[in-house]
Design a protein around this motif. Structure first.
Motif, PDB file in Angstrom:
ATOM      1  N   TRP A 104      25.643  -0.986 -29.894  1.00 34.33           N
ATOM      2  CA  TRP A 104      24.937  -0.068 -29.005  1.00 34.33           C
ATOM      3  C   TRP A 104      25.831   0.232 -27.809  1.00 34.33           C
ATOM      4  CZ3 TRP A 104      20.514   2.103 -30.555  1.00 34.33           C
ATOM      5  CH2 TRP A 104      19.800   1.471 -31.572  1.00 34.33           C
ATOM      6  N   LEU A 118      16.723  -4.344 -21.095  1.00 34.26           N
ATOM      7  CA  LEU A 118      17.009  -3.387 -22.157  1.00 34.26           C
ATOM      8  C   LEU A 118      17.771  -4.060 -23.298  1.00 34.26           C
ATOM      9  CD1 LEU A 118      16.910  -0.519 -23.244  1.00 34.26           C
ATOM     10  CD2 LEU A 118      19.002  -0.023 -21.932  1.00 34.26           C
ATOM     11  N   MET A 122      16.385  -4.272 -27.144  1.00 38.10           N
ATOM     12  CA  MET A 122      17.103  -3.697 -28.281  1.00 38.10           C
ATOM     13  C   MET A 122      17.364  -4.745 -29.355  1.00 38.10           C
ATOM     14  SD  MET A 122      17.174  -0.601 -27.567  1.00 38.10           S
ATOM     15  CE  MET A 122      18.045  -0.164 -29.065  1.00 38.10           C
ATOM     16  N   ARG A 123      17.704  -5.956 -28.949  1.00 34.62           N
ATOM     17  CA  ARG A 123      17.933  -7.019 -29.939  1.00 34.62           C
ATOM     18  C   ARG A 123      16.638  -7.369 -30.658  1.00 34.62           C
ATOM     19  NH1 ARG A 123      21.928 -11.709 -27.819  1.00 34.62           N
ATOM     20  NH2 ARG A 123      21.867 -12.133 -30.062  1.00 34.62           N
ATOM     21  N   MET A 126      15.825  -4.663 -33.240  1.00 30.64           N
ATOM     22  CA  MET A 126      16.646  -4.792 -34.448  1.00 30.64           C
ATOM     23  C   MET A 126      16.106  -5.911 -35.341  1.00 30.64           C
ATOM     24  SD  MET A 126      18.771  -2.420 -34.496  1.00 30.64           S
ATOM     25  CE  MET A 126      19.450  -3.055 -36.010  1.00 30.64           C
ATOM     26  N   TRP A 198       9.904  -3.611 -19.835  1.00 30.51           N
ATOM     27  CA  TRP A 198      10.850  -2.499 -19.705  1.00 30.51           C
ATOM     28  C   TRP A 198      10.162  -1.263 -19.137  1.00 30.51           C
ATOM     29  CZ3 TRP A 198      15.444  -0.770 -19.088  1.00 30.51           C
ATOM     30  CH2 TRP A 198      15.769   0.543 -19.401  1.00 30.51           C
TER      31      TRP A 198
END
Length: 328
Positions: A104, A118, A122-123, A126, A198
């Motif tokens: 990313w 963030l 994102m991890r 996934m 977030w």
């Protein structure tokens, strides 16, 4: 700031001229390329594989365009994956085996506090995709070649169904955090909490009591996740329910035939269903002491977590199926 054209006009012109020499009819793919961009790079990249067997000239046009994109992005300092793909042509449908590392890129600066949240989000997303589905075409279903071989025994020309993803060795410990069924619910709650954090740090007030009306909106009132421990590929139950009745007629038990095939639950050609089916590989982690240091080693097993994600509707078929799952 300097402007660099990267000779895009010349590159595009050469792609069209080369395609025209191979087959003038392949030029109609240009419009389809513009359409597919909206669905992301993965969709764009996969088109050359889809066309490879039946329309090789069109496939070559797509692949040449992708190669040109990779080269231009490399000149700008951005690496776009272009790994070699092994295509299986034993059926009329192309298949591919691909492995890679997803990276990313943060395109604008953020305060450290926002960056940290963030990155965590994102991890988690996934891991969420790997746990409950996958990526690419047909990610909502488990690979029938692995978990329902009899589906192709009578007719080898049937369309190939679904996909199967698993972590590589470097990620089996650090990214593969869900190793038991008991881990699933806490993991999903962790994602919701992080997503809420977030949203808040971006200055937006979450409204958990007013979820969107999207069909697959991930909200406790809108989704259910069912799971069981599967002892090997042959011990996959739900894949049969997609094609055959999950409950057979029994006159003595006064039991009616029940099926979800071609209903709103599983969907049809022009209707996406409300069910995801995933066979998630189970990996054990062995911890030992070596030279006074703790060392962890991932041990793959033949077992799976069979997971069904449901977005229920008001249909009778869906209600009957959920009652069946409760009894199971």
């Amino acid at each position: 700031m300097a402007w660099t054209s990267y000779s895009l006009d010349q590159v595009a012109q050469q792609l069209v001229l080369d395609a025209r020499l191979r087959d003038r009819k392949s030029l109609n793919q240009s419009f389809k390329m513009r359409e597919s961009v909206a669905y992301g790079l993965e969709r764009f990249w996969g088109e050359h594989l889809r066309l490879q067997v039946r329309e090789p000239d069109k496939s070559q046009y797509w692949k040449a365009t992708w190669d040109a994109l990779v080269d231009v992005m490399r000149q700008s300092g951005i690496t776009v994956p272009n790994d070699t793909v092994h295509v299986n042509n034993t059926t009329d449908e192309p298949t591919y085996e691909v492995a890679g590392k997803l990276q990313w890129l943060l395109r604008r600066s953020l305060p450290e506090s926002q960056q940290n949240i963030l990155l965590t989000l994102m991890r988690l997303l996934m891991r969420f995709a790997m746990l409950l589905g996958g990526f690419g075409k047909s990610w909502r279903r488990a690979d029938h070649r692995l978990f329902n071989k009899e589906y192709y025994e009578q007719n080898e020309t049937k369309p190939l169904i679904r996909c199967h993803w698993q972590w590589d060795k470097s990620s089996l410990i650090n990214e593969n955090k869900v190793r038991k069924l008991d881990h699933v619910a806490p993991f999903l709650n962790h994602i919701r909490t992080t997503a809420s954090d977030w949203i808040k740090i971006c200055g937006i007030t979450p409204t958990p009591d007013s979820p969107t009306d999207w069909r697959e909106a991930w909200h406790p009132d809108n989704v259910q996740v069912w799971g069981r421990f599967s002892q090997g590929r042959e011990d996959c139950k739900a894949v049969q329910w997609l094609h055959k009745p999950y409950q057979k007629f029994d006159r003595y038990l006064r039991q009616q035939t029940q099926t979800i095939k071609q209903t709103s639950v599983t969907g049809s050609i022009n209707q996406i269903g409300r069910l995801w089916h995933r066979m998630y590989p189970v990996v054990r982690v062995n911890t030992t002491m070596e030279n006074g240091k703790q060392k962890r080693r991932a041990i793959p097993t033949k077992n799976f977590m069979e997971l069904l994600t449901m977005f229920p509707d008001d249909s009778q078929e869906c209600t009957n199926f959920l009652n069946f799952l409760h009894e199971e």
